[in-house]
Design a protein around this motif. Structure first.
Motif, PDB file in Angstrom:
ATOM      1  N   UNK A  51       0.831  -1.206   0.000  1.00 28.23           N
ATOM      2  CA  UNK A  51       0.000   0.000   0.000  1.00 28.23           C
ATOM      3  C   UNK A  51       0.866   1.256   0.000  1.00 28.23           C
ATOM      4  N   UNK A  52       1.923   1.257   0.809  1.00 28.28           N
ATOM      5  CA  UNK A  52       2.851   2.398   0.838  1.00 28.28           C
ATOM      6  C   UNK A  52       3.464   2.621  -0.542  1.00 28.28           C
ATOM      7  N   UNK A  53       3.890   1.529  -1.176  1.00 32.90           N
ATOM      8  CA  UNK A  53       4.478   1.639  -2.507  1.00 32.90           C
ATOM      9  C   UNK A  53       3.496   2.154  -3.533  1.00 32.90           C
ATOM     10  N   UNK A  54       2.237   1.668  -3.442  1.00 32.87           N
ATOM     11  CA  UNK A  54       1.216   2.071  -4.411  1.00 32.87           C
ATOM     12  C   UNK A  54       0.841   3.537  -4.271  1.00 32.87           C
ATOM     13  N   UNK A  55       1.093   4.118  -3.099  1.00 38.27           N
ATOM     14  CA  UNK A  55       0.799   5.538  -2.896  1.00 38.27           C
ATOM     15  C   UNK A  55       1.815   6.454  -3.584  1.00 38.27           C
ATOM     16  N   UNK A  56       2.873   5.861  -4.147  1.00 46.45           N
ATOM     17  CA  UNK A  56       3.848   6.645  -4.901  1.00 46.45           C
ATOM     18  C   UNK A  56       5.265   6.564  -4.392  1.00 46.45           C
ATOM     19  N   UNK A  57       5.452   6.012  -3.193  1.00 47.18           N
ATOM     20  CA  UNK A  57       6.803   5.921  -2.628  1.00 47.18           C
ATOM     21  C   UNK A  57       7.689   5.019  -3.483  1.00 47.18           C
ATOM     22  N   UNK A  58       7.098   3.934  -4.007  1.00 44.71           N
ATOM     23  CA  UNK A  58       7.871   2.995  -4.824  1.00 44.71           C
ATOM     24  C   UNK A  58       8.455   3.645  -6.060  1.00 44.71           C
ATOM     25  N   UNK A  59       7.678   4.504  -6.714  1.00 42.51           N
ATOM     26  CA  UNK A  59       8.156   5.186  -7.925  1.00 42.51           C
ATOM     27  C   UNK A  59       9.320   6.117  -7.611  1.00 42.51           C
ATOM     28  N   UNK A 125      12.600  -7.651   0.939  1.00 40.58           N
ATOM     29  CA  UNK A 125      11.145  -7.510   0.994  1.00 40.58           C
ATOM     30  C   UNK A 125      10.722  -6.089   0.638  1.00 40.58           C
ATOM     31  N   UNK A 126      11.492  -5.103   1.075  1.00 36.61           N
ATOM     32  CA  UNK A 126      11.183  -3.707   0.743  1.00 36.61           C
ATOM     33  C   UNK A 126      11.294  -3.466  -0.760  1.00 36.61           C
ATOM     34  N   UNK A 127      12.322  -4.054  -1.374  1.00 39.16           N
ATOM     35  CA  UNK A 127      12.487  -3.909  -2.823  1.00 39.16           C
ATOM     36  C   UNK A 127      11.307  -4.520  -3.575  1.00 39.16           C
ATOM     37  N   UNK A 128      10.894  -5.709  -3.157  1.00 40.02           N
ATOM     38  CA  UNK A 128       9.833  -6.414  -3.874  1.00 40.02           C
ATOM     39  C   UNK A 128       8.478  -5.745  -3.693  1.00 40.02           C
ATOM     40  N   UNK A 129       8.174  -5.327  -2.462  1.00 40.10           N
ATOM     41  CA  UNK A 129       6.839  -4.794  -2.188  1.00 40.10           C
ATOM     42  C   UNK A 129       6.711  -3.307  -2.519  1.00 40.10           C
ATOM     43  N   UNK A 147      -7.519  -2.307  -6.858  1.00 38.49           N
ATOM     44  CA  UNK A 147      -7.667  -3.677  -7.350  1.00 38.49           C
ATOM     45  C   UNK A 147      -6.311  -4.353  -7.518  1.00 38.49           C
ATOM     46  N   UNK A 148      -5.308  -3.599  -7.977  1.00 35.68           N
ATOM     47  CA  UNK A 148      -3.962  -4.143  -8.127  1.00 35.68           C
ATOM     48  C   UNK A 148      -3.433  -4.607  -6.771  1.00 35.68           C
ATOM     49  N   UNK A 149      -3.586  -3.748  -5.762  1.00 33.57           N
ATOM     50  CA  UNK A 149      -3.121  -4.088  -4.411  1.00 33.57           C
ATOM     51  C   UNK A 149      -3.883  -5.298  -3.877  1.00 33.57           C
ATOM     52  N   UNK A 150      -5.197  -5.355  -4.142  1.00 30.95           N
ATOM     53  CA  UNK A 150      -6.003  -6.485  -3.686  1.00 30.95           C
ATOM     54  C   UNK A 150      -5.526  -7.792  -4.329  1.00 30.95           C
ATOM     55  N   UNK A 151      -5.204  -7.737  -5.613  1.00 27.56           N
ATOM     56  CA  UNK A 151      -4.700  -8.919  -6.292  1.00 27.56           C
ATOM     57  C   UNK A 151      -3.359  -9.357  -5.733  1.00 27.56           C
ATOM     58  N   UNK A 152      -2.500  -8.388  -5.453  1.00 26.87           N
ATOM     59  CA  UNK A 152      -1.191  -8.703  -4.884  1.00 26.87           C
ATOM     60  C   UNK A 152      -1.330  -9.336  -3.508  1.00 26.87           C
ATOM     61  N   UNK A 153      -2.229  -8.822  -2.694  1.00 30.77           N
ATOM     62  CA  UNK A 153      -2.428  -9.359  -1.347  1.00 30.77           C
ATOM     63  C   UNK A 153      -3.060 -10.751  -1.391  1.00 30.77           C
ATOM     64  N   UNK A 154      -3.912 -10.992  -2.374  1.00 28.42           N
ATOM     65  CA  UNK A 154      -4.489 -12.328  -2.533  1.00 28.42           C
ATOM     66  C   UNK A 154      -3.383 -13.339  -2.837  1.00 28.42           C
TER      67      UNK A 154
END
Length: 205
Positions: A51-59, A125-129, A147-154
């Motif tokens: 979720x943190x990554x999807x908020x833009x931190x990952x980019x 784990x930080x790199x992957x997530x 939906x992307x995050x939901x699929x990843x968590x599934x």
């Protein structure tokens, strides 16, 4: 739905790879310890990090080579440290025989702490997530990103709980102290080889 499927497939591909979390699930499950609790910690931590990554931190991290290289360096050191710990455990003498379904004396708080360390203080784990999954999710619109995050968590849940169940069932065949030491030795060698592979891929051309 495409975002959901993409998140599921990408996360499944990443989580299946050899890493400290998977190896710890296998080790704990084979030794009849609190493997479901550990798997639950990993799933919750994945939810937070993705979720943190999807908020833009990952980019942001993905675009900064210095941060990425630092994470890779810490990952290599972290894997070597875990390999050393497993190597030490493999040399401990123990005469305790574990029967199927019996737990060792690891308390719940200790297992939770180990799960948190292997998630939040594990650079791999930080790199992957955050970096890979997060930066992939970031370009999607908000509704699709969810939906992307939901699929990843599934995918994360299916894998970790499936691995926990499988390793626990196999523990019926692993009861002797010498077998436990072999498991620890295999863990040490696997982590060491993974660290060397990352070192070669990252710094050696």
């Amino acid at each position: 739905m495409l975002a959901l499927i993409n998140g599921f497939i990408l996360c499944l591909g990443l989580v299946i790879s050899i890493g400290p979390q998977n190896i710890e699930i296998l080790r704990v499950g084979l030794l009849n310890d609190r493997v479901v609790l550990l798997a639950s910690v990993f799933v919750v931590c994945d939810a937070i990090l993705i979720t943190i990554g999807a908020l833009g931190v990952g980019s942001i991290i993905a675009l900064n080579r210095e941060i990425t290289m630092a994470l890779m360096s810490f990952t290599i050191v972290f894997l070597l440290f875990l390999a050393l710990q497993a190597g030490r455990r493999s040399m401990r003498k123990s005469e305790v025989v574990i029967t199927f379904g019996e737990r060792q004396n690891t308390n719940a708080s200790g297992m939770v702490k180990r799960g948190l360390v292997l998630s939040f203080l594990n650079p791999l784990a930080l790199l992957e997530t955050i970096v890979i999954l997060g930066s992939t999710a970031a370009p999607y619109p908000v509704s699709h990103r969810i939906l992307f995050v939901a699929g990843a968590l599934a995918a994360s849940s299916i894998w970790f709980y499936g691995l926990a169940y499988s390793s626990h069932r196999l523990s019926a065949l692993i009861s002797q102290p010498w077998q436990h030491r072999i498991i620890e030795a295999v863990v040490a060698v696997t982590l060491f080889i993974t660290a060397c592979w990352l070192l070669q891929r990252t710094f050696i051309i």
